[in-house]
Scaffold this motif. Structure first.
Motif, PDB file in Angstrom:
ATOM      1  N   GLU A   1      -3.256 -25.074  17.143  1.00  8.98           N
ATOM      2  CA  GLU A   1      -2.574 -25.240  15.856  1.00  8.98           C
ATOM      3  C   GLU A   1      -2.363 -26.713  15.525  1.00  8.98           C
ATOM      4  OE1 GLU A   1       1.456 -23.819  13.508  1.00  8.98           O
ATOM      5  OE2 GLU A   1       0.915 -22.853  15.392  1.00  8.98           O
ATOM      6  N   HIS A   2      -1.991 -27.510  16.522  1.00  4.05           N
ATOM      7  CA  HIS A   2      -1.841 -28.950  16.296  1.00  4.05           C
ATOM      8  C   HIS A   2      -3.162 -29.549  15.819  1.00  4.05           C
ATOM      9  CE1 HIS A   2       1.471 -28.485  19.364  1.00  4.05           C
ATOM     10  NE2 HIS A   2       2.105 -29.153  18.396  1.00  4.05           N
ATOM     11  N   ILE A   3      -4.233 -29.183  16.482  1.00  2.00           N
ATOM     12  CA  ILE A   3      -5.553 -29.723  16.145  1.00  2.00           C
ATOM     13  C   ILE A   3      -5.950 -29.312  14.732  1.00  2.00           C
ATOM     14  CG2 ILE A   3      -8.001 -29.673  16.770  1.00  2.00           C
ATOM     15  CD1 ILE A   3      -6.976 -29.169  19.716  1.00  2.00           C
ATOM     16  N   ALA A   4      -5.766 -28.048  14.407  1.00  3.54           N
ATOM     17  CA  ALA A   4      -6.101 -27.560  13.063  1.00  3.54           C
ATOM     18  C   ALA A   4      -5.267 -28.277  12.003  1.00  3.54           C
ATOM     19  CB  ALA A   4      -5.893 -26.053  12.988  1.00  3.54           C
ATOM     20  N   ASN A   5      -4.002 -28.480  12.270  1.00  2.27           N
ATOM     21  CA  ASN A   5      -3.137 -29.167  11.309  1.00  2.27           C
ATOM     22  C   ASN A   5      -3.593 -30.606  11.060  1.00  2.27           C
ATOM     23  OD1 ASN A   5      -1.538 -26.930  10.917  1.00  2.27           O
ATOM     24  ND2 ASN A   5       0.069 -27.606  12.318  1.00  2.27           N
ATOM     25  N   VAL A   6      -4.011 -31.289  12.109  1.00  6.20           N
ATOM     26  CA  VAL A   6      -4.510 -32.658  11.950  1.00  6.20           C
ATOM     27  C   VAL A   6      -5.753 -32.652  11.067  1.00  6.20           C
ATOM     28  CG1 VAL A   6      -5.565 -34.614  13.162  1.00  6.20           C
ATOM     29  CG2 VAL A   6      -3.501 -33.544  14.086  1.00  6.20           C
ATOM     30  N   PHE A   7      -6.694 -31.756  11.330  1.00  2.64           N
ATOM     31  CA  PHE A   7      -7.922 -31.702  10.536  1.00  2.64           C
ATOM     32  C   PHE A   7      -7.664 -31.307   9.091  1.00  2.64           C
ATOM     33  CE2 PHE A   7     -10.408 -30.806  14.620  1.00  2.64           C
ATOM     34  CZ  PHE A   7     -10.749 -32.138  14.756  1.00  2.64           C
ATOM     35  N   GLN A   8      -6.652 -30.488   8.862  1.00  8.05           N
ATOM     36  CA  GLN A   8      -6.335 -30.031   7.509  1.00  8.05           C
ATOM     37  C   GLN A   8      -5.413 -30.985   6.763  1.00  8.05           C
ATOM     38  OE1 GLN A   8      -4.810 -26.056   8.013  1.00  8.05           O
ATOM     39  NE2 GLN A   8      -6.702 -25.336   8.952  1.00  8.05           N
ATOM     40  N   GLY A   9      -4.991 -32.055   7.426  1.00  2.00           N
ATOM     41  CA  GLY A   9      -4.133 -33.035   6.786  1.00  2.00           C
ATOM     42  C   GLY A   9      -2.698 -32.584   6.628  1.00  2.00           C
ATOM     43  N   LYS A  10      -2.315 -31.548   7.338  1.00  2.00           N
ATOM     44  CA  LYS A  10      -0.931 -31.069   7.274  1.00  2.00           C
ATOM     45  C   LYS A  10      -0.038 -31.989   8.091  1.00  2.00           C
ATOM     46  CE  LYS A  10      -2.088 -26.201   6.663  1.00  2.00           C
ATOM     47  NZ  LYS A  10      -2.004 -24.867   7.264  1.00  2.00           N
ATOM     48  N   GLU A  11       1.243 -31.952   7.772  1.00  2.00           N
ATOM     49  CA  GLU A  11       2.210 -32.774   8.492  1.00  2.00           C
ATOM     50  C   GLU A  11       2.249 -32.355   9.955  1.00  2.00           C
ATOM     51  OE1 GLU A  11       4.722 -35.833   8.946  1.00  2.00           O
ATOM     52  OE2 GLU A  11       3.802 -35.291   7.060  1.00  2.00           O
ATOM     53  N   GLU A  12       1.990 -33.288  10.817  1.00  2.00           N
ATOM     54  CA  GLU A  12       1.993 -33.025  12.258  1.00  2.00           C
ATOM     55  C   GLU A  12       2.655 -34.210  12.927  1.00  2.00           C
ATOM     56  OE1 GLU A  12       1.973 -30.824  15.166  1.00  2.00           O
ATOM     57  OE2 GLU A  12       0.733 -29.975  13.587  1.00  2.00           O
ATOM     58  N   TYR A  13       3.696 -33.951  13.679  1.00  2.00           N
ATOM     59  CA  TYR A  13       4.472 -35.020  14.294  1.00  2.00           C
ATOM     60  C   TYR A  13       3.851 -35.436  15.621  1.00  2.00           C
ATOM     61  CZ  TYR A  13       7.703 -33.847  10.634  1.00  2.00           C
ATOM     62  OH  TYR A  13       8.252 -33.623   9.401  1.00  2.00           O
ATOM     63  N   LEU A  14       2.692 -36.056  15.509  1.00  2.00           N
ATOM     64  CA  LEU A  14       1.993 -36.606  16.658  1.00  2.00           C
ATOM     65  C   LEU A  14       1.816 -38.099  16.417  1.00  2.00           C
ATOM     66  CD1 LEU A  14      -0.873 -33.972  17.040  1.00  2.00           C
ATOM     67  CD2 LEU A  14       1.111 -34.209  18.527  1.00  2.00           C
ATOM     68  N   PRO A  15       1.808 -38.888  17.480  1.00  2.00           N
ATOM     69  CA  PRO A  15       1.544 -40.319  17.287  1.00  2.00           C
ATOM     70  C   PRO A  15       0.170 -40.523  16.637  1.00  2.00           C
ATOM     71  CG  PRO A  15       2.324 -39.867  19.523  1.00  2.00           C
ATOM     72  CD  PRO A  15       2.073 -38.548  18.878  1.00  2.00           C
ATOM     73  N   ASP A  16       0.064 -41.580  15.844  1.00  2.00           N
ATOM     74  CA  ASP A  16      -1.196 -41.866  15.158  1.00  2.00           C
ATOM     75  C   ASP A  16      -2.359 -42.019  16.135  1.00  2.00           C
ATOM     76  OD1 ASP A  16      -0.065 -41.723  12.648  1.00  2.00           O
ATOM     77  OD2 ASP A  16       0.265 -43.884  12.497  1.00  2.00           O
ATOM     78  N   GLU A  17      -2.096 -42.611  17.293  1.00  2.00           N
ATOM     79  CA  GLU A  17      -3.175 -42.797  18.265  1.00  2.00           C
ATOM     80  C   GLU A  17      -3.679 -41.449  18.792  1.00  2.00           C
ATOM     81  OE1 GLU A  17      -0.285 -43.800  22.087  1.00  2.00           O
ATOM     82  OE2 GLU A  17      -1.291 -45.421  21.019  1.00  2.00           O
TER      83      GLU A  17
END
Length: 56
Positions: free
Chosen positions: A20-36
């Motif tokens: 889900e985290h990975i999908a959210n990043v690819f979809q441009g959804k808000e994900e509280y992960l460091p930019d790196e």
């Protein structure tokens, strides 16, 4: 590919992520992960896509 991403992030950043985290990043959804971490997800995806393309 998700397993590659999960393993790499886990080993390099000592952080647990899931599909889900990975999908959210690819979809441009808000994900509280460091930019790196987000960049690394994209890097692994690029490498995976290049590997597939090179096999064709």
């Amino acid at each position: 590919m998700n397993n590659e991403v999960i393993c790499k992030i886990s080993s390099q950043y000592d952080m647990k992520i899931d599909d889900e985290h990975i999908a959210n990043v690819f979809q441009g959804k808000e994900e509280y992960l460091p930019d790196e971490v987000k960049e690394e997800i994209y890097n692994v995806a690029r490498l995976h896509a290049n590997d597939i393309q090179n096999q064709l």
